[in-house]
Design a protein around this motif. Sequence first.
Motif, mmCIF file in Angstrom:
data_model
loop_
_atom_site.group_PDB
_atom_site.id
_atom_site.type_symbol
_atom_site.label_atom_id
_atom_site.label_comp_id
_atom_site.label_asym_id
_atom_site.label_seq_id
_atom_site.Cartn_x
_atom_site.Cartn_y
_atom_site.Cartn_z
ATOM 1 N N LEU A 169 -12.049 -0.674 -59.770
ATOM 2 C CA LEU A 169 -13.490 -0.881 -59.743
ATOM 3 C C LEU A 169 -13.859 -2.103 -58.912
ATOM 4 O O LEU A 169 -14.837 -2.080 -58.151
ATOM 5 N N ALA A 170 -13.073 -3.174 -59.032
ATOM 6 C CA ALA A 170 -13.336 -4.372 -58.236
ATOM 7 C C ALA A 170 -13.146 -4.096 -56.746
ATOM 8 O O ALA A 170 -13.938 -4.562 -55.916
ATOM 9 N N VAL A 171 -12.124 -3.326 -56.385
ATOM 10 C CA VAL A 171 -11.880 -2.996 -54.978
ATOM 11 C C VAL A 171 -12.997 -2.103 -54.443
ATOM 12 O O VAL A 171 -13.471 -2.281 -53.309
ATOM 13 N N ILE A 172 -13.439 -1.130 -55.246
ATOM 14 C CA ILE A 172 -14.544 -0.266 -54.831
ATOM 15 C C ILE A 172 -15.804 -1.091 -54.602
ATOM 16 O O ILE A 172 -16.545 -0.878 -53.623
ATOM 17 N N ALA A 173 -16.066 -2.043 -55.487
ATOM 18 C CA ALA A 173 -17.225 -2.917 -55.306
ATOM 19 C C ALA A 173 -17.100 -3.740 -54.030
ATOM 20 O O ALA A 173 -18.082 -3.931 -53.296
ATOM 21 N N ALA A 174 -15.893 -4.224 -53.725
ATOM 22 C CA ALA A 174 -15.677 -5.009 -52.507
ATOM 23 C C ALA A 174 -15.947 -4.170 -51.265
ATOM 24 O O ALA A 174 -16.607 -4.631 -50.319
ATOM 25 N N LEU A 175 -15.464 -2.938 -51.242
ATOM 26 C CA LEU A 175 -15.697 -2.061 -50.087
ATOM 27 C C LEU A 175 -17.187 -1.765 -49.926
ATOM 28 O O LEU A 175 -17.710 -1.737 -48.802
ATOM 29 N N THR A 176 -17.871 -1.554 -51.030
ATOM 30 C CA THR A 176 -19.305 -1.276 -50.970
ATOM 31 C C THR A 176 -20.075 -2.466 -50.409
ATOM 32 O O THR A 176 -21.006 -2.303 -49.608
ATOM 33 N N ILE A 177 -19.684 -3.652 -50.808
ATOM 34 C CA ILE A 177 -20.366 -4.857 -50.341
ATOM 35 C C ILE A 177 -20.158 -5.048 -48.847
ATOM 36 O O ILE A 177 -21.092 -5.387 -48.107
ATOM 37 N N VAL A 178 -18.941 -4.813 -48.376
ATOM 38 C CA VAL A 178 -18.668 -4.953 -46.942
ATOM 39 C C VAL A 178 -19.462 -3.926 -46.151
ATOM 40 O O VAL A 178 -20.008 -4.218 -45.081
ATOM 41 N N VAL A 179 -19.548 -2.707 -46.667
ATOM 42 C CA VAL A 179 -20.308 -1.671 -45.980
ATOM 43 C C VAL A 179 -21.783 -2.050 -45.905
ATOM 44 O O VAL A 179 -22.446 -1.832 -44.884
ATOM 45 N N ALA A 180 -22.309 -2.617 -46.988
ATOM 46 C CA ALA A 180 -23.737 -2.906 -47.054
ATOM 47 C C ALA A 180 -24.130 -4.192 -46.345
ATOM 48 O O ALA A 180 -25.325 -4.454 -46.192
ATOM 49 N N MET A 181 -23.163 -4.981 -45.896
ATOM 50 C CA MET A 181 -23.527 -6.280 -45.326
ATOM 51 C C MET A 181 -24.306 -6.133 -44.027
ATOM 52 O O MET A 181 -25.110 -6.989 -43.675
ATOM 53 N N ARG A 182 -24.105 -5.051 -43.265
ATOM 54 C CA ARG A 182 -24.861 -4.861 -42.046
ATOM 55 C C ARG A 182 -26.271 -4.375 -42.322
ATOM 56 O O ARG A 182 -27.138 -4.421 -41.449
ATOM 57 N N VAL A 183 -26.524 -3.900 -43.551
ATOM 58 C CA VAL A 183 -27.838 -3.363 -43.890
ATOM 59 C C VAL A 183 -28.721 -4.434 -44.516
ATOM 60 O O VAL A 183 -29.828 -4.698 -44.049
ATOM 61 N N VAL A 184 -28.264 -5.059 -45.593
ATOM 62 C CA VAL A 184 -29.078 -6.055 -46.293
ATOM 63 C C VAL A 184 -28.481 -7.449 -46.238
ATOM 64 O O VAL A 184 -29.138 -8.411 -46.658
ATOM 65 N N GLY A 185 -27.263 -7.607 -45.754
ATOM 66 C CA GLY A 185 -26.658 -8.928 -45.662
ATOM 67 C C GLY A 185 -25.862 -9.283 -46.903
ATOM 68 O O GLY A 185 -26.108 -8.763 -48.001
ATOM 69 N N LEU A 186 -24.898 -10.178 -46.717
ATOM 70 C CA LEU A 186 -24.014 -10.554 -47.816
ATOM 71 C C LEU A 186 -24.734 -11.313 -48.929
ATOM 72 O O LEU A 186 -24.329 -11.258 -50.085
ATOM 73 N N LEU A 187 -25.805 -12.027 -48.579
ATOM 74 C CA LEU A 187 -26.521 -12.791 -49.591
ATOM 75 C C LEU A 187 -27.435 -11.916 -50.444
ATOM 76 O O LEU A 187 -27.838 -12.327 -51.541
ATOM 77 N N LEU A 188 -27.773 -10.731 -49.955
ATOM 78 C CA LEU A 188 -28.727 -9.881 -50.654
ATOM 79 C C LEU A 188 -28.117 -8.562 -51.127
ATOM 80 O O LEU A 188 -28.809 -7.764 -51.749
ATOM 81 N N VAL A 189 -26.845 -8.336 -50.815
ATOM 82 C CA VAL A 189 -26.253 -7.035 -51.110
ATOM 83 C C VAL A 189 -26.203 -6.759 -52.602
ATOM 84 O O VAL A 189 -26.345 -5.600 -53.043
ATOM 85 N N SER A 190 -26.031 -7.785 -53.400
ATOM 86 C CA SER A 190 -25.942 -7.580 -54.849
ATOM 87 C C SER A 190 -27.245 -7.013 -55.401
ATOM 88 O O SER A 190 -27.228 -6.267 -56.389
ATOM 89 N N ALA A 191 -28.375 -7.349 -54.763
ATOM 90 C CA ALA A 191 -29.662 -6.844 -55.239
ATOM 91 C C ALA A 191 -29.731 -5.332 -55.126
ATOM 92 O O ALA A 191 -30.268 -4.652 -56.003
#
Length: 287
Positions: A169-191
């Motif tokens: 689950l932690a690895v899946i979350a990490a991959l999702t965050i990296v994918v989303a960083m180009r869309v909303v950015g690393l500072l806002l991806v958690s939102a």
Amino acid sequence: MQRALLAALLIGLAAPAVGVFIVQRRLALLGDGIGHIALTGVALGLVTSTSPLLGAIVVSVLGAICIELLRTRGRTGGDVALALLFYGGLAGGVLVTNFAPGGSTSNLLSYLFGSISSVSEQDLLVIGVLVTAVLGALLLFGRELFVLCQDEEVARASGLRVGLLSMMLAVIAALTIVVAMRVVGLLLVSALMVVPVAAAQQLTRGFRATAFLAMFFGVLAAVGGLAGSYQFSTGEVNISPGPAIVVAALAIFVLSTAGGFLARRRHARPLAGPVRSGGGPVSEETP
């Protein structure tokens, strides 16, 4: 704009799908922690003149594994483990970037706050592959992850490999965050992982219904924020798509909260008092 729209659709689906498990396990800040760790990977990619996306994937996956090991096997609590890697990843990213060609932290801005309009066909291909892998893993192990997020002791008693599932689950979350960083950015991806889930929880009760509604809200926020950014940006005012997507998600949460409150109030029925033989409720003075 077509590439940006497709990327927004993919991220809008994947981020809440993972977030519903993260929120259920009370690790809502996991996205922030891994996002800051991924910043170090981006910086390493800039220093070595390789792909920042690849560097972010490697470092964020390793960071997610470290968070899980610290949380489960060390004496450090989950929130403290997140805080350690949270600040360490941010500081490491800024520090390492100074050694990159040009040596300016301005290179990190597009990764911190997103740059969906600059998504290339290669980026879109990587996003599509990673989103497919994330959603496929959730479909295959969704039931086991649900039991894990509900109660670790029940999952362990059921014979599930709790440590392996937690790591996955932690690895899946990490991959999702990296994918989303180009869309909303690393500072806002958690939102984008947490807010649609919180909005869906205001209107649903079941886990599956919450997951599907959260994914719908995620797509709605991603597409709506991107469209709003494109529509209202002018020559004088440039609205960034990443923050616009997060604001759209927060607006959905506010509307869902209001709608849920009104629905609960409408369906609430007043308790009927005792009825006398002649009909009508009994007052306090009636013996």
